[in-house]
Design an enzyme around this catalytic site. Structure first.
Site, PDB file in Angstrom:
ATOM      1  N   ASP A  77       0.817  -1.212   0.000  1.00 60.61           N
ATOM      2  CA  ASP A  77       0.000   0.000   0.000  1.00 60.61           C
ATOM      3  C   ASP A  77       0.849   1.260   0.000  1.00 60.61           C
ATOM      4  OD1 ASP A  77      -2.394   1.554   0.209  1.00 60.61           O
ATOM      5  OD2 ASP A  77      -2.060   1.751   2.353  1.00 60.61           O
TER       6      ASP A  77
ATOM      7  N   HIS B 232      -6.811   5.358   2.125  1.00 59.28           N
ATOM      8  CA  HIS B 232      -6.873   6.683   1.509  1.00 59.28           C
ATOM      9  C   HIS B 232      -5.687   6.945   0.590  1.00 59.28           C
ATOM     10  CE1 HIS B 232     -10.331   7.703   3.871  1.00 59.28           C
ATOM     11  NE2 HIS B 232      -9.690   7.532   5.015  1.00 59.28           N
ATOM     12  N   ARG B 233      -4.641   6.142   0.744  1.00 66.45           N
ATOM     13  CA  ARG B 233      -3.483   6.330  -0.143  1.00 66.45           C
ATOM     14  C   ARG B 233      -3.864   6.105  -1.600  1.00 66.45           C
ATOM     15  NH1 ARG B 233      -0.302   3.324   3.944  1.00 66.45           N
ATOM     16  NH2 ARG B 233       0.907   4.839   5.145  1.00 66.45           N
ATOM     17  N   ALA B 234      -4.834   5.234  -1.846  1.00 68.89           N
ATOM     18  CA  ALA B 234      -5.263   4.971  -3.217  1.00 68.89           C
ATOM     19  C   ALA B 234      -5.806   6.247  -3.860  1.00 68.89           C
ATOM     20  CB  ALA B 234      -6.331   3.877  -3.238  1.00 68.89           C
TER      21      ALA B 234
ATOM     22  N   ALA C 261      -2.865   8.872  -4.254  1.00 66.72           N
ATOM     23  CA  ALA C 261      -1.958   8.496  -5.337  1.00 66.72           C
ATOM     24  C   ALA C 261      -2.623   8.675  -6.701  1.00 66.72           C
ATOM     25  CB  ALA C 261      -1.500   7.049  -5.164  1.00 66.72           C
TER      26      ALA C 261
END
Length: 353
Positions: free
Chosen positions: A202, A283-285, A288
């Site tokens: 992730d 939330h990184r998705a 990014a």
């Protein structure tokens, strides 16, 4: 004038693997994307692409004798010593050089990576007590980790933390020293040798999977290309000089344009909605995808993000975040993604092209 002192196959001479090359280019334009993880079996041009990438990047100005290669014109990213000179208006001795590619060996210790501290000297002189590690050498460069899945988890966490924050922090016996560590992180792995744990997956902004080329003509072309390069690397470099210059100029232009790119609020809502529909919890998705969409627009020479940019970004930012089981391959259902985007477009007006 082409130098043949370093025999690196030109990046644009690599046959196939378009998605991998695009992901690498996007990450060096905007390191805030968070790094690239390249999955694939051995012999699929992973290392060749990384080595060739640096040749496309513009030369950078660095403060001579600075262990962190500080930018003499950007006080926000300077180390303590360079910032002190800058604030006192002391002149810098400046060098111009190519961007470095630093290889991280698998057996590297924490001290080798982050650096070591002389505690007594640290109390008296602060950052001067630091014996710089690999993260100092790679500031404003590219950190390449081959077989990142075999790297110690603790070391991997340190690298990903520094890549995300742009700062390396060394703490010993209550003393903390920090220095700039802005770099593009590129990891490669062969899934046959083991997977990365989900928490580390992730942390990588982008992921691409590369495989062998099945087209016989392409495989023949690869053999001829490598044979030609073995016999006369200078001739191959000259043959691709125009393509190299064109790609390098696109990268330079994108870097300059990046901060001017705007993304419509409705597109941001679409990104979040699609990630939720795909049951991606991190939330990184979303972050990014946002950063990658903006970078794709900049690479195309535009100041507005289009739906096509978001779709292309999601193909790179979501697959490794779709895994539900430990050994499940990271796959994004493109048809399902397309349908969700099309459904969302019907709900509200968003820029299509």
């Amino acid at each position: 004038m082409i130098s043949c002192s370093c025999r690196v196959l030109p990046f644009t001479a690599i046959i196939g693997q378009a998605e991998m090359k695009k992901a690498l280019i996007l990450n060096v334009i905007n390191p805030k994307i968070g790094g690239v993880l390249i999955r694939g079996e051995k012999g699929t041009a992973k290392s060749t692409a990384v080595r060739g990438l640096a040749e496309l990047l513009p030369e950078i100005d660095v403060v001579e004798d600075c262990a962190f290669s500080c930018d003499p014109c950007n006080p926000e990213t300077m180390c303590f010593a360079c910032l002190s000179k800058y604030e006192q208006r002391e002149p810098f001795d400046i060098l111009k050089r190519k961007v470095r590619v630093i290889n991280l060996p698998l057996g590297a210790t924490e001290d080798r990576v982050v650096g070591t501290l002389d505690i007594e000297k640290a109390i008296r002189e602060g950052i001067k007590a630091l014996e710089p590690g690999l993260l100092a050498a790679t500031n404003r460069g590219i950190l390449y980790v081959d077989e990142v899945n075999l790297l110690d988890d603790h070391i991997a966490d340190l690298l990903l933390d520094s890549a995300a924050l742009g700062v390396n922090t060394i703490e010993r016996e209550g003393i903390t020293v920090r220095h700039p560590a802005n770099f593009s992180l590129i990891g490669t792995m062969n899934p046959e040798e083991g997977e990365l744990r989900p928490q580390l997956l992730d942390r990588f902004g982008l992921q691409v999977t590369v495989g062998e080329l099945n087209d016989a003509k392409e495989r023949i072309a690869i053999v001829h290309r490598i044979n030609d390069f073995d016999k006369d690397p200078l001739a191959v470099m000259q043959a691709f000089e125009d393509q190299q210059k064109e790609t390098a100029q696109k990268i330079t232009n994108a870097m300059a344009l990046l901060n001017q790119v705007e993304i419509h609020e409705n597109l941001i809502e679409m990104i979040i909605s699609v990630c939720q529909d795909l049951e991606i919890k991190t939330h990184r998705a979303e972050i990014a995808t946002l950063r990658t969409s903006i970078t794709i627009a900049a690479l195309e020479g535009r100041t507005a993000v289009h739906v096509a940019d978001v779709k292309a970004a999601m193909a790179l930012t979501l697959p490794h975040r779709m895994r539900r089981l430990p050994f499940e391959p990271p796959v994004l259902n493109r048809d399902k993604l397309d349908k969700k985007i099309e459904d969302w477009k019907k709900k509200i007006e968003i820029p299509a092209n």
